[in-house]
Design a protein around this motif. Structure first.
Motif, short mmCIF file in Angstrom:
data_model
loop_
_atom_site.label_atom_id
_atom_site.label_comp_id
_atom_site.label_asym_id
_atom_site.label_seq_id
_atom_site.Cartn_x
_atom_site.Cartn_y
_atom_site.Cartn_z
N ASN A 211 0.83 -1.21 0.00
CA ASN A 211 0.00 0.00 0.00
C ASN A 211 0.86 1.25 0.00
O ASN A 211 0.51 2.25 -0.65
N MET A 212 1.97 1.21 0.74
CA MET A 212 2.89 2.34 0.71
C MET A 212 3.43 2.56 -0.70
O MET A 212 3.54 3.69 -1.18
N GLN A 213 3.76 1.46 -1.36
CA GLN A 213 4.26 1.54 -2.73
C GLN A 213 3.20 2.15 -3.65
O GLN A 213 3.49 3.03 -4.47
N GLN A 214 1.96 1.70 -3.51
CA GLN A 214 0.88 2.24 -4.35
C GLN A 214 0.63 3.71 -4.05
O GLN A 214 0.33 4.50 -4.96
N THR A 215 0.75 4.08 -2.78
CA THR A 215 0.57 5.49 -2.41
C THR A 215 1.65 6.35 -3.03
O THR A 215 1.37 7.44 -3.56
N ILE A 216 2.90 5.87 -2.96
CA ILE A 216 3.99 6.62 -3.59
C ILE A 216 3.77 6.75 -5.08
O ILE A 216 3.99 7.83 -5.67
N GLU A 217 3.30 5.69 -5.72
CA GLU A 217 3.04 5.73 -7.16
C GLU A 217 1.92 6.72 -7.48
O GLU A 217 1.98 7.43 -8.50
N ALA A 218 0.89 6.79 -6.62
CA ALA A 218 -0.19 7.76 -6.84
C ALA A 218 0.33 9.19 -6.71
O ALA A 218 -0.03 10.07 -7.51
N VAL A 219 1.19 9.43 -5.71
CA VAL A 219 1.79 10.76 -5.56
C VAL A 219 2.68 11.07 -6.75
O VAL A 219 2.69 12.21 -7.26
N MET A 220 3.41 10.08 -7.24
CA MET A 220 4.26 10.28 -8.41
C MET A 220 3.44 10.69 -9.62
O MET A 220 3.82 11.60 -10.37
N ARG A 221 2.29 10.02 -9.81
CA ARG A 221 1.43 10.38 -10.95
C ARG A 221 0.94 11.82 -10.82
O ARG A 221 0.90 12.57 -11.81
#
Length: 506
Positions: A155-165
């Motif tokens: 989930n942390m990884q997905q959150t970082i990816e969402a912030v990256m987008r």
């Protein structure tokens, strides 16, 4: 009006976020560290006491924790030495003319031995069944616990990816107008991309390692119990058939199984200790996660402190709050100058304000529901701005009559900043979760409050059951030896418990 530049995105929030990401060192090197200290003998340090904390990277922690099962390993060693000594004695005695015959005993002697063997076989079957149940339960609870932790990391990884987008969209919007901010965002997204790769690598490697370890423990206990049950059933058959060579074979096999059982007793006690250390670390973090001395994870070093993450998110709130306040002021000023170019002030002049989803100082809390009912939403600004823009070739009188007061020269850049702030607000919940490490904290809370107690109970039941079984097998093995001597040279009817000729010597 061509020099209109109110829509600027302050860089302080982005710099703060960069510092947060930079401080989060590689996840693959992130241990769980508990601030409680242990005093355990460390076999890697000449049995000197290990006085460190809970650190899964530290080989001395693992060695000291594994050494807690020394009682099991020692009993296995003693049992092996005793077996070798007893076997050597029998071989020497056999070469020197065999054994003296035993005295005759009454039928009650045979019945008592038979009853005791039956009781200890029954106890062994019961505790073997308990081991099977505890083994399955501990595997299931271990998988659930690991899935919770690894799920939080994912989930942390997905959150970082969402912030990256979100940051990538902002970077693309600002690139033609603000190269400095665009380059900074590019550096941030590149750093975050490295973090996602590190997290993904850590999760995959740790998940595979934990799965192998759990399966190895489960398989070892399962194979042992299965073999033990087969031997117990075989022993019952031999007991009723009175096959004397079978008692000798059975004694050797039981001796080996007892040795393995004591080894597993020590190892399962080590697992019990490790489970207790792990849950204690989770529970301590759950109770003291805002403590300065708490350091359960280096990944949480920069965001486990509530005041740090609150300051970071308040700075982002301040960024948007200040931007919207300046925008409202500039838009009001432009509209007033366009409609009343010769007046100094007019208190009756009113214009709709842009919705500010953040409260005022000092916290700048995100509260999108606090906007006035007639306020302009950020996502509505592009369509509204297009109707208020005065085209370059349109006379100012016509623009004034139509209420279009916004200069076309500033439209493109203004739209870029509007959409950037819109994306920042949309990304804010993900930024909030990332800054506060919310997925990981929720996972730790779930483990500490709901999973640790049954997890420790299943491991403790597994250890207690195999300890009892080990003691039972020791006693049962001795009874197999006694039974072998009882039946040496005697004749029994099928399924009988006493010899046909009690007067016959061994």
């Amino acid at each position: 009006m061509s020099n209109f530049k109110p829509f600027r995105l302050p860089l302080i929030s982005l710099l703060l976020f960069t510092s947060v990401v930079t401080q989060n060192s590689s996840v693959s090197a992130s241990p769980f560290v508990h601030n409680r200290r242990f005093n355990r003998p460390d076999p890697l340090h000449h049995l000197r006491l290990y006085k460190g904390g809970y650190d899964i990277r530290n080989k001395h922690y693992w060695a000291s924790a594994a050494f807690t099962g020394v009682h099991g390993y020692a009993m296995a060693g003693i049992w092996v030495m005793f077996g070798l000594g007893f076997g050597s004695y029998l071989m020497v005695k056999g070469f020197n003319g065999g054994f003296h015959p035993f005295l005759d005993h009454p039928s009650s002697y045979f019945l008592a031995c038979f009853a005791l063997i039956a009781i200890f076989i029954l106890i062994a079957i019961v505790f073997s069944s308990l081991i099977l149940v505890a083994n399955q339960s501990s595997l299931h609870k271990s998988k659930t616990l690991m899935d919770t932790i690894f799920g939080a990391a994912s989930n942390m990884q997905q959150t970082i990816e969402a912030v990256m987008r979100g940051f990538s969209k902002i970077r693309a919007l600002l690139q033609p107008y603000d190269r400095q901010t665009s380059d900074l965002l590019n550096q941030i997204t590149n750093q975050m991309r490295k973090e996602t790769i590190s997290i993904q690598s850590f999760v995959e490697e740790a998940r595979q390692a934990s799965n192998r370890a759990m399966k190895a423990v489960y398989t070892a206990n399962l194979v042992f119990v299965t073999a033990n049950l087969v031997v117990l059933v075989t022993g019952c058959v031999i007991l009723f058939l009175h096959w004397h060579p079978g008692f000798t074979i059975l004694t050797v096999i039981c001796w080996i199984l007892t040795t393995v059982s004591w080894i597993l007793t020590g190892f399962d006690f080590f697992l019990h200790v490790f489970a207790g250390d792990t849950c204690a670390a989770f529970e301590d973090f759950e109770q003291n996660q805002n403590s300065k001395n708490n350091g359960i994870m280096s990944i949480l070093s920069s965001c486990s402190n509530l005041s740090t993450s609150d300051k970071f998110m308040a700075q982002i709130g301040y960024t948007v709050h200040k931007y919207i306040a300046e925008s409202n002021s500039e838009i009001t000023s432009l509209a007033f100058k366009m409609i009343h170019p010769n007046d100094q002030s007019d208190d009756s002049f009113m214009i709709q304000k842009i919705c500010d989803p953040f409260s005022g100082p000092p916290n700048y809390t995100y509260a999108p529901g606090n906007c006035q009912q007639d306020a302009i939403q950020i996502h509505d600004l592009p369509s509204i701005l297009s109707t208020l823009t005065c085209e370059k070739n349109t006379p100012s009188d016509i623009c004034k009559a139509e209420g279009r007061f916004f200069p076309e020269s500033a439209y493109g850049k203004t739209m870029a900043y509007i959409q950037s702030v819109e994306n920042l607000i949309a990304t804010y919940p993900d930024l909030q979760n990332l800054a506060g490490c919310t997925p990981v904290k929720r996972a730790i809370a779930d483990v500490a409050l709901h999973q640790c107690k049954p997890f420790r109970a299943s491991i403790k039941l597994l250890w207690a059951s195999i300890l009892t079984l080990s003691i039972d097998l020791m006693i049962l093995t001795l009874f197999w030896i006694i039974k072998a001597y009882q039946e040496k040279g005697r004749h029994f009817s099928l399924c009988s418990t006493v010899p046909r000729n009690p007067q016959q010597n061994l």
